[in-house]
Design a protein around this motif. Structure first.
Motif, PDB file in Angstrom:
ATOM      1  N   SER A 229       6.555   7.916  -9.139  1.00 47.77           N
ATOM      2  CA  SER A 229       5.503   7.466  -8.237  1.00 47.77           C
ATOM      3  C   SER A 229       5.803   6.067  -7.680  1.00 47.77           C
ATOM      4  O   SER A 229       6.367   5.223  -8.371  1.00 47.77           O
TER       5      SER A 229
ATOM      6  N   TYR B  73       7.983   9.994   4.420  1.00 50.33           N
ATOM      7  CA  TYR B  73       6.723  10.351   5.088  1.00 50.33           C
ATOM      8  C   TYR B  73       6.770  10.100   6.604  1.00 50.33           C
ATOM      9  O   TYR B  73       6.503  11.009   7.393  1.00 50.33           O
TER      10      TYR B  73
ATOM     11  N   ASN C 224       0.820  -1.217   0.000  1.00 54.59           N
ATOM     12  CA  ASN C 224       0.000   0.000   0.000  1.00 54.59           C
ATOM     13  C   ASN C 224       0.849   1.261   0.000  1.00 54.59           C
ATOM     14  O   ASN C 224       0.805   2.031   0.931  1.00 54.59           O
ATOM     15  N   PRO C 225       1.663   1.452  -1.055  1.00 54.85           N
ATOM     16  CA  PRO C 225       2.420   2.698  -1.096  1.00 54.85           C
ATOM     17  C   PRO C 225       1.474   3.887  -1.154  1.00 54.85           C
ATOM     18  O   PRO C 225       0.345   3.765  -1.625  1.00 54.85           O
ATOM     19  N   PHE C 226       1.934   5.023  -0.634  1.00 56.99           N
ATOM     20  CA  PHE C 226       1.133   6.237  -0.724  1.00 56.99           C
ATOM     21  C   PHE C 226       1.222   6.770  -2.150  1.00 56.99           C
ATOM     22  O   PHE C 226       2.213   6.538  -2.831  1.00 56.99           O
ATOM     23  N   PRO C 227       0.204   7.518  -2.581  1.00 56.19           N
ATOM     24  CA  PRO C 227       0.290   8.121  -3.918  1.00 56.19           C
ATOM     25  C   PRO C 227       1.277   9.281  -3.925  1.00 56.19           C
ATOM     26  O   PRO C 227       0.915  10.419  -4.139  1.00 56.19           O
ATOM     27  N   LYS C 228       2.528   8.952  -3.672  1.00 58.13           N
ATOM     28  CA  LYS C 228       3.593   9.948  -3.637  1.00 58.13           C
ATOM     29  C   LYS C 228       4.793   9.361  -4.366  1.00 58.13           C
ATOM     30  O   LYS C 228       4.762   8.203  -4.778  1.00 58.13           O
TER      31      LYS C 228
END
Lengths: 309, 270
Positions: B153, B118, B106-110
């Motif tokens: 990304s 983060y 579940n990587p962040f949308p970053k």
């Protein structure tokens, strides 16, 4: 495997001509409907353009930056600048108020600050805001908002006549609030729960999670909702006409009456004749172009933000 | 009744301890009477059939179940002797020390860089961020694959890379314990092996608990294995999970004490 039980042969059933025809019929029907929408749009655009043609020929692009609107026969001069200004400013102020309020509401309703049952009721009530007819908003503005503003500004000794840019913008803000709230809430609620858990799992606070993960992840949906709301604010007619004062002047004061394009159309169309009709049609054409620009811009921003992730 | 300690093997340091824990969702009792000691710098595997409560117990250790409104815990869970559920304990602090890797990457949308940065940023890390990002990625054996595209990304990576990114993200906050909830369930065999090797690397510095459905995986990586089982009950929900046996991995898989453990590890049910 033994050879005693041969597997059944592959089905050799053919589709009947009737079935094939049905398929083609369905395809044709949907195509017709889609084309119909396109034709409708072209027809509206053409009609506006044709009716506006005398004014376009007469005033040219100067129409856009002329500020007088004088329908008196013999001394006619038409310019749409104050209405373009009024349209843009009233929508911008409405957005300025409704975006933080709407996004805040959306966050409150998508997080578990309060029990689900109360949230469901609140969501329903926000959506109900969208169901109120705009003439009712106008009446509410006249009978509730304007007296309240008069009283409030009176406390500071500020004179306030009533119909004004401020009154119209405030009511516009309330009208577009449900759009922003509903769409933002939906895009926040559609985020995978893993994102939220991932952030909490790293020791993030609720606020850190909301502002650094959830909002950035849902930003394209949120911006889409805001742009839709902007389009609505720019085109809103009835409530604005009742509250803005319909004065074709540019005034920097928010307390002064102003006008928007759609409000101008609503007010003048019934009694207009000759070149005035053409001028109004030209104004309508300007409004269509403005909303088109907003829509294209919205699409571009959403794409840009989506491409980033 | 199960002993707190694994039956064989010497245990030095206990990091996490659950004592007579019952876990409820509303009035439904999901897990009953779990007592377990998690040893330091070891990999402990939780195995068992679906619905036996192993993930539930895991999530209690870093208070992630707090996100579920109806959740409640009876009994005591301690971290170095400190009660995790004491009223003055801040769950945010707990989760900084006890990190978590999830089943689905579940990587962040970053960007890749921001995914790692983060956690340290929100906990107010003051040091050299570039260096921390690099060390975390190196430790997760991902650095060579992503060093030229740190600004891309996190979603541009493959599933296995994403999971290692999530592990790197977790260790960037420098926790003491890493909880892994079926970290390889969504990965192909090669990525799975990479993550397993990574776990063996990491265990020198971290204490790891892994929930897995893959028994081979438990035998490959775990020092200790806890077998959870589900029991049919009269109450709502129909079954309740409990800790059946906790021992060294070797013992659990070769010579378990309980019949049910033997049946499970030999593949007779579950």
């Amino acid at each position: 495997m033994t050879a005693d039980t041969p597997s059944p042969p592959p089905s050799d059933r053919q589709r009947t001509p009737f079935e094939k025809g049905l398929d083609r019929f369905f395809e044709g029907t949907t195509l017709t409907f889609a084309l119909f929408i396109l034709l409708l749009l072209i027809a509206i655009g053409l009609l506006i353009l044709v009716d506006a043609w005398p004014a376009i020929k007469e005033f040219g692009l100067g129409f856009l930056w002329t500020s007088s609107w004088n329908p008196v026969a013999g001394r006619e001069s038409y310019g749409v600048l104050p209405m373009v200004y009024g349209t843009l400013v009233s929508s911008a102020i409405a957005l300025l108020i409704a975006v933080p309020l709407g996004l805040g509401t959306a966050l409150f309703l998508s997080e578990n600050f309060i029990p689900l049952k109360i949230r469901t009721v609140l969501v329903f009530m926000v959506e109900l805001l969208a169901a109120i007819p705009s003439v009712v908003y106008g009446l509410w503005g006249i009978f509730v908002l304007i007296p309240a503003l008069k009283w409030f500004l009176g406390l500071f000794g500020i004179p306030f006549t009533g119909p004004s840019m401020l009154a119209a913008s405030l009511v516009l803000a309330i009208m577009i609030l449900p759009i922003i709230t509903a769409i933002s809430r939906d895009s926040l609620a559609a985020l995978p729960p893993e994102l939220r858990q991932g952030s909490y799992g790293l020791g993030a606070t609720r606020w850190g999670t909301i502002f650094r993960v959830l909002i950035p992840a849902a930003i394209s949906g949120i911006v889409g909702g805001v742009m839709l709301a902007l389009g609505r604010a720019m085109g809103e007619t009835m409530a604005v006409t009742m509250l803005i004062g319909n004065s074709n002047t540019i005034s920097l004061s928010l307390l002064a009456p102003s006008n928007t394009i759609s409000s101008l159309l609503a007010n003048q169309f019934a009694e207009a004749k000759g070149i005035q009709v053409a001028a109004l049609m030209y104004a309508a054409f300007v409004l269509v172009i403005l909303t088109l620009i907003v829509n294209i811009l919205a699409d571009w921003i959403v794409r840009k933000l989506q491409a980033k992730y | 009744m199960v002993d707190t300690m694994p039956k064989s093997g010497t245990m030095t340091d206990v990091v996490l301890r659950a004592k007579e824990c019952d876990i409820y969702y509303g009035s439904y009792k999901a897990v009953r009477d779990v007592s377990i000691d998690i040893p330091r710098n070891k990999i402990t595997a939780f195995i068992g059939p679906s619905g036996c409560g192993k993930s539930t117990v895991l999530r209690c250790f870093n208070r992630l179940n707090d996100l579920i409104e109806s959740f409640s815990l009876k009994g005591k869970m301690t971290y170095h002797g400190q009660d995790l559920y004491a009223p003055d304990v801040d769950p945010v602090e707990v989760r900084r020390r006890i990190g978590m890797v999830f089943q689905k990457p579940n990587p962040f949308p970053k960007t890749i860089y921001d995914n790692i940065a983060y956690g340290p940023r929100i906990s107010g890390y003051k040091g050299d961020m570039d260096e921390l990002v690099e060390t975390s990625l190196r430790r997760a054996v991902l650095w060579d694959e992503v060093k030229d595209k740190l600004q891309e990304s996190g979603f541009s990576l493959s599933g296995g890379q994403q999971q290692r990114l999530c592990i790197a993200r977790t260790i960037a906050v420098q926790p003491e314990v890493v909880l892994m909830d079926e970290p390889c369930a969504a990965l192909d065999p090669i990525s799975t092996l990479k993550v397993e090797e990574l776990m063996k690397e990491l265990v020198q510095n971290y204490t790891i608990i892994i929930v897995t459905h893959n028994m081979q995986q438990a035998t490959r990586v775990a020092d200790y294995t806890a077998f959870y089982n589900a029991q049919v009950t009269e109450e709502a929900g129909g079954k309740v999970g409990y800790l059946a046996e906790f021992d060294s991995t070797e013992k659990i898989f070769n010579d378990p004490e309980q019949e049910s453990t033997r049946d499970y590890v030999t593949g007779r049910f579950g």
